[in-house]
Scaffold this active site. Sequence first.
Site, PDB file in Angstrom:
ATOM      1  N   ASP A 260       0.812  -1.209   0.000  1.00 31.89           N
ATOM      2  CA  ASP A 260       0.000   0.000   0.000  1.00 31.89           C
ATOM      3  C   ASP A 260       0.849   1.263   0.000  1.00 31.89           C
ATOM      4  O   ASP A 260       0.371   2.336  -0.349  1.00 31.89           O
ATOM      5  CB  ASP A 260      -0.913  -0.017   1.236  1.00 31.89           C
TER       6      ASP A 260
ATOM      7  N   LEU B 127      -8.748   6.229   0.822  1.00 33.17           N
ATOM      8  CA  LEU B 127      -8.696   7.319  -0.158  1.00 33.17           C
ATOM      9  C   LEU B 127      -7.317   7.469  -0.794  1.00 33.17           C
ATOM     10  O   LEU B 127      -7.094   8.389  -1.586  1.00 33.17           O
ATOM     11  CB  LEU B 127      -9.086   8.646   0.516  1.00 33.17           C
ATOM     12  N   ARG B 128      -6.379   6.582  -0.419  1.00 32.28           N
ATOM     13  CA  ARG B 128      -5.031   6.715  -0.966  1.00 32.28           C
ATOM     14  C   ARG B 128      -5.029   6.517  -2.485  1.00 32.28           C
ATOM     15  O   ARG B 128      -4.247   7.140  -3.198  1.00 32.28           O
ATOM     16  CB  ARG B 128      -4.103   5.706  -0.287  1.00 32.28           C
ATOM     17  N   GLY B 129      -5.920   5.669  -2.977  1.00 27.74           N
ATOM     18  CA  GLY B 129      -6.009   5.455  -4.422  1.00 27.74           C
ATOM     19  C   GLY B 129      -6.458   6.708  -5.146  1.00 27.74           C
ATOM     20  O   GLY B 129      -5.922   7.065  -6.204  1.00 27.74           O
TER      21      GLY B 129
END
Length: 328
Positions: A184, A265-267
Amino acid sequence: MKTAILIAAIDPSIGGVLVLGDRGTGKSTAVRALAALLPRMRAVNGCRYSCDPADPASRCADCASLRAPDQPPAKTHLVPVPVVDLPLGATEDRVVGALDLERALSQGVKAFEPGLLAQANRGFLYIDEVNLLEDHLVDLLIDVAASGENVVEREGLSVRHPARFVLVGSGNPEEGELRPQLLDRFGLSVEVKTPELLTERIEVVRRRDAFEQDREAFIASWQKEDERIRRKLVAARKRLLEVVISDAARERASSLCMALGTDGLRGDLTLIRAARAMAALNGDASVTDAHFKRVAGPALRHRLRRNPLDNAGSTARVDRAVAELMGA
């Protein structure tokens, strides 16, 4: 792979690149070649961590004193952007730093010997066969990558220094999976396959053979191309903050992430930043669907949950969602 590495070099906040693929496809060679393309950076003279004189907030303890109004401005110089290899067999002391035994024994002084994380500050930290990295080093990297600081509390030492780097890893997925927490942390993930076209295989082998026969002549023959890419990279960095991301473009990015069911929300953030860097690289003024199409796969394919009802690979699932939302 080349585009992903350039995008990460334009905007380090994207979070690094994971390169997975067949053995012998030039993954490590491409990453290590990055050092020759990067423009030199300005650093504080004598600083062991190459602190940025233009960013007081990220300076080490020694350079922080230079912020005092009664102190003269720090002297600076240009240095190469570091591209540091982290070998699989590295000890924790080698990675984070440790007591300088030579000074301790000869001078009786407790001094800190910086490790690989200090060397990589403001540059790139490269791990070949990253999926085989020992768990305790993975935990360490996750902590430092998240905080941007390396904290060493051992052997009577208490040291805190900046450690902001772009993490680049490569490996063969057949040799083991990457821990989800580390996976991630990579902003982009790209797949490299053995060339299937006869002409491509012949050209790659020809270039490799030419390099082995006469390295200096080979490097000289590609110097103009290297310089062209370097100028393009510098121009893209200057243009990056001027690229416009409209509300409609942000909605496109989040809609795509929702359609794929990515966690957190990292994507969304990575997709937006990668598309902006792609636009800057192309010399475009604003982010469009064309930029999202180029970066959606690398930004999202490693963030998908496994779907037992869908046998398609993650790349195919991203491509399908992009086509449904933005057209072919």
